[in-house]
Design an enzyme around this catalytic site. Structure first.
Site, mmCIF file in Angstrom:
data_model
loop_
_atom_site.group_PDB
_atom_site.id
_atom_site.type_symbol
_atom_site.label_atom_id
_atom_site.label_comp_id
_atom_site.label_asym_id
_atom_site.label_seq_id
_atom_site.Cartn_x
_atom_site.Cartn_y
_atom_site.Cartn_z
ATOM 1 N N LYS A 3 -52.751 36.674 11.043
ATOM 2 C CA LYS A 3 -52.124 37.399 12.147
ATOM 3 C C LYS A 3 -51.647 38.796 11.729
ATOM 4 O O LYS A 3 -51.457 39.661 12.562
ATOM 5 C CB LYS A 3 -50.994 36.572 12.722
ATOM 6 C CG LYS A 3 -51.553 35.256 13.258
ATOM 7 C CD LYS A 3 -50.680 34.569 14.226
ATOM 8 C CE LYS A 3 -51.383 33.446 14.968
ATOM 9 N NZ LYS A 3 -51.785 32.325 14.107
HETATM 10 C C1 LIG Z 1 -52.690 31.399 14.569
HETATM 11 C C2 LIG Z 1 -53.451 30.663 13.564
HETATM 12 C C3 LIG Z 1 -54.637 29.978 13.892
HETATM 13 C C4 LIG Z 1 -55.153 29.911 15.304
HETATM 14 O O1 LIG Z 1 -55.623 31.159 15.783
HETATM 15 P P1 LIG Z 1 -55.821 31.401 17.335
HETATM 16 O O2 LIG Z 1 -56.182 32.826 17.466
HETATM 17 O O3 LIG Z 1 -54.525 31.067 17.997
HETATM 18 O O4 LIG Z 1 -56.909 30.482 17.795
HETATM 19 C C5 LIG Z 1 -55.327 29.363 12.875
HETATM 20 N N1 LIG Z 1 -54.871 29.372 11.604
HETATM 21 C C6 LIG Z 1 -53.739 29.996 11.260
HETATM 22 C C7 LIG Z 1 -53.281 29.948 9.842
HETATM 23 C C8 LIG Z 1 -53.001 30.673 12.213
HETATM 24 O O5 LIG Z 1 -51.878 31.305 11.868
#
Ligand SMILES: *Cc1c(COP(=O)(O)O)cnc(C)c1O
Length: 495
Positions: free
Chosen positions: A112
């Site tokens: 993120k």
């Molecule tokens: C947020 C997250 C996901 C999921 O991603 P999305 O975009 O919500 O589908 C998967 N793995 C990790 C480690 C995350 O932080």
């Protein structure tokens, strides 16, 4: 390039407006009216550029109301000095065909960061264009990683406040400590008694409540969102799929039949960005959507029935413990050829019955693009162990779900084209689970566990996590899930 609401095609706004407001008034999500395409030559040129220059190139295609200079400033602010080696999206290769796209070399060790280091710049640039100097209040519902990444991105950003809600029992100890110890003069962290969907629904409710909106306006403030419903979160994610393609071109991989992409999925943001990259011309064959025991998306892709009325599991891949996958709305809007009435209708069914079924046209398009697979915690642990034994590569619990889904895909289709597997978090964010895949000898404390994992696997603990050992906890409040608005008022010191 204009942006329309998935629930009302008459709502047409600029990218700055979409980013500043996050969500449309009737609850729809903003999507670009069209998807820009790149030529072979464009990709060859991009392959010679660094990540920041690639980012500028892609962003200019989508944020046409930003000046070139604004985009350059945003990109420089986001991607200078915040990632290891200035390589936000490095590839680790396992065997001939498997490319692990490591998206966790940023300040919070989860993918993120790629979006949330950029979003505050996009947002402050946007609000200058479309709101009159109001203070932006960022509300975030998080299953763990978004919260910390948003806090890091927005801390001390002028004219903003950020409030993060997380499920008190739904995040890992490392994630909890990361958030509860957050520094900055404009940051607020609230645990709630409930799960992620409760947090997300609560935030959505506050966002769309007109009385609350007026109260904020009276105080010179306005809400916006750092969740992946905000277009400003999604657009940065397209960049790393383009970057992965360029890196594969540079390595000389045989891409004559394209490649597959596997994404561990929760809110469908990351995999949607991969879809956008595909439509832009990146030769992606199949998009493999990996879920944990909360397999609502696997079932949806296989049957066309989306049904959130099911048991919710708290798993060792908590960032995917989601039953309402918000960005799916954007995908369905595209697959229904922009049928806003249809989308408004199925979303209202989801809100009232927790369930909807897509028509056969949408379902067949969906199944052409996507393959859905899932694995439970037991499968996750096995995959961590097998991947480490076979390749000496240590992956986190979310990435392991993706690797497992890929193995299922390979076994059932025999399609062994090159593959990019999105690796979304450092294994050290989920040290206890990861270590338990390799040994029964688990220390009691989180940091002893981290050290044991490092010793056993000869891998380094990322600095931002190692430093947490001496961090001070600042935030301790736990709110009832029905008191989220009261929490907002407390944080902002308004009534
Ligand atoms: C947020 C997250 C996901 C999921 O991603 P999305 O975009 O919500 O589908 C998967 N793995 C990790 C480690 C995350 O932080």
């Amino acid at each position: 390039m204009n942006y329309v609401s998935t629930r009302n095609n008459d709502v047409k706004v600029s990218s700055a407006y979409a980013i500043a407001h996050g969500i449309s008034v009737e609850g729809g999500l903003y999507v670009p009216e069209g998807i820009p395409t790149l030529s072979k030559n464009d990709f060859l040129k991009l392959a010679e550029l660094d990540y920041k220059s690639k980012a500028e190139f892609i962003l200019k295609k989508y944020l046409t109301d930003f000046t070139d200079e604004e985009i350059k400033n945003c990109v420089n602010g986001a991607y200078t000095d915040s990632f290891d080696d200035e390589k936000p999206a490095a590839i680790a290769q396992l065997g001939d065909k498997i490319n692990i796209l490591e998206l966790w070399h940023g300040p919070t060790c989860a993918f993120k960061d790629l979006a949330l280091q950029l979003l505050p710049y996009l947002l402050t640039t946007s609000t200058k264009k479309v709101t009159d100097g109001k203070k932006t209040v960022i509300l975030v519902a998080t299953s763990g990683d978004t919260g910390k990444a948003a806090l890091e991105g927005f801390k001390n950003v002028e004219n903003t406040e950020i409030i993060v809600f997380y499920p008190s029992e739904g995040v890992s100890p490392m994630q909890k400590l990361q958030m509860d110890s957050q520094k900055g003069n404009n940051v607020h962290v609230c645990a709630i008694k409930g799960n992620f969907d409760d947090a997300q629904s609560g935030v959505k409710k506050i966002f769309t409540d007109n009385v609350i909106k007026e109260t904020l306006a009276k105080n010179g403030m306005e809400f916006s969102s750092a969740n992946s419903i905000n277009w400003g979160r999604l657009v940065p994610q397209i960049i790393y799929y383009v970057s992965a393609y360029c890196d594969m071109l540079n390595k000389g991989d045989d891409l004559s039949n394209g490649f597959n992409v596997v994404v561990p999925t929760g809110n469908f943001g990351n995999i949607l960005a991969a879809y956008y990259a595909k439509e832009m011309g990146v030769p992606v064959n199949k998009l493999i959507c990996a879920s944990n025991a909360n397999r609502v998306l696997t079932d949806f892709i296989n049957t066309g029935v989306y049904d959130r009325n099911r048991e919710f599991y708290t798993t060792m891949s908590p960032s995917m413990d989601i039953l309402i996958s918000s960005n799916l709305e954007r995908m369905l809007y595209i697959l229904s050829d922009g049928d806003d009435k249809y989308i408004a209708n199925i979303q209202s069914q989801l809100a009232t019955d927790g369930k909807f079924t897509v028509n056969s046209t949408v379902l067949s398009k969906l199944q052409n693009l996507f393959y859905g697979a899932c694995c439970d915690d037991e499968g996750t642990l096995k995959t961590i162990k097998n991947t480490f034994d076979k390749y000496g590569y240590l992956c986190d619990t979310h990435t392991a779900v993706a690797v497992n889904a890929y193995e299922q895909y390979l076994a059932s289709t025999g399609d062994n084209r090159p593959v990019v597997i999105a690796s979304t978090a450092s294994p050290y964010k989920f040290a206890k689970s990861v270590l338990s895949a390799l040994t029964n000898d688990i220390p009691n404390s989180e940091f002893d566990t981290v050290d044991a994992l490092s010793e056993l696997t000869h891998t380094a603990v990322p600095a931002p996590l190692a430093e947490l050992k001496n961090a001070t906890v600042r935030f301790k409040d736990i709110y009832d899930k029905n008191d989220m608005y009261a929490a907002v008022c407390n944080c902002l010191e308004i009534k």
